[in-house]
Design a protein around this motif. Structure first.
Motif: not given
Length: 342
Positions: A62-67, A203-206
């Motif tokens: 999840x941290x990776x998807x925010x980067x 997915x961004x919200x979850x």
């Protein structure tokens, strides 16, 4: 427990208190694990502790998807702040942890847990606290990212150097454990963000909700596993982790002040130094096979840092940084050019 849960729901409806809702949820799950530990150990032959590493991997993904690759450009824009933040983090917290572990004369494996917490990278919660504290959020995210990426190298080395006298450290095994828990999921998240960004809005919200739920589940399992030991030495361990945590905030902040950083950056460095990835420390305690002893300090540090961090952030939130006040005064002067000092 119902009180804490109701309070967390109430906090979600208030803009100022919203950032404290997760802290209250943590208090609720810790209470639950302390009162009913038997329900959070396992079912039959299956032990819930087996869920800790996969949950940590999901959180790191999840941290990776925010980067994105653009985020790493921040390193070039503010190298001084990031270098100071990372260096302070990997010097202040490990050595304070070593000092606290020796000061309280805990059993060797419990003492090793305090040092392990100090040797871990900064936690994701520090980014939320930086936002609430009116700190430099871009710097916070950058320091968290760089300290996390350096963890496979620095955490085992520091743990071997400072904690090796308390418990046997298998250096290369720890390197691999951190790599598979942290680096591989973050790289996977980065690739996901790069190639599939915007295609899965759900997915961004979850992911933030899933990450918070994962941290809560990990803490519940850790507290339940070490409950008996916590009842024996919990009071002293709370004092020790409180000293460790608050010393990180204090020394991090004044390191920034001594180096003439802006107030926003000083607040960021304080939060980045004082807030650790207690979840990763819990996962490493599990891979060491010492969850009920080495895992005690992470189980206490996680909830405690959320309480102290959110309290500090709330206090800072109500006080504008000096640089913001000066900026507002400058703008006022521009809007009122007739007011000239002689």
């Amino acid at each position: 427990m119902s009180f804490f849960t109701s309070l967390a729901i109430a906090f979600r409806g208030n803009k100022f208190l919203r950032g404290l809702s997760f802290t209250v949820i943590i208090l609720a799950v810790v209470s639950l694990a302390m009162y009913y530990p038997q329900h959070f150990v396992g079912i039959g032959a299956f032990k819930y502790s087996a869920l800790i590493v996969p949950l940590l991997q999901i959180i790191m993904f999840g941290m990776g998807t925010e980067l994105s690759l653009k985020d790493f450009a921040q390193v070039l824009r503010m190298p001084r702040g990031i270098i100071v933040g990372v260096v302070c983090h990997y010097t202040i917290m490990p050595f304070i942890g070593f000092g606290v572990a020796n000061l309280f004369n805990f059993p060797p494996e419990v003492a090793a847990g305090i040092i392990l917490v100090g040797c871990c990278p900064s936690g994701l919660a520090s980014n939320v606290m930086s936002y609430l504290a009116r700190a430099n959020l871009a710097l916070s995210v950058s320091v968290t990212t760089i300290s996390t990426l350096l963890a496979p190298f620095l955490t085992p080395l520091l743990m071997n150097m400072l904690g090796g006298s308390f418990v046997e450290i298998h250096l290369w095994e720890m390197v691999w454990d951190i790599t598979k828990i942290v680096i591989i999921p973050i790289v996977g998240g980065l690739l996901f963000n790069h190639f599939l960004h915007g295609k899965f809005n759900w997915l961004d919200k979850a992911m933030p909700i899933l990450s918070m739920a994962g941290i809560a589940v990990i803490l519940t399992i850790m507290v339940a596993a070490g409950r008996d030991n916590l009842l024996k030495i919990g009071g002293l361990l709370i004092i020790a982790t409180f000293i460790h945590n608050v010393a990180g905030f204090f020394l991090g902040y004044w390191s920034g002040r001594l180096l003439k950083f802006p107030e926003r950056d000083c607040r960021t460095i304080a939060l980045e130094v004082g807030m650790q990835n207690a979840g990763l420390a819990s996962g490493l305690a599990l891979t060491m096979g010492k969850m009920a002893t080495v895992g005690l300090a992470p189980a206490i540090f996680g909830p405690l840092m959320n309480i102290t961090g959110s309290s500090l952030s709330s206090w800072w939130h109500s006080r504008l940084p000096d640089d913001d006040i000066e900026e507002k005064q400058d703008k006022k002067g521009v809007q009122n050019p007739g007011l000239v000092q002689v």
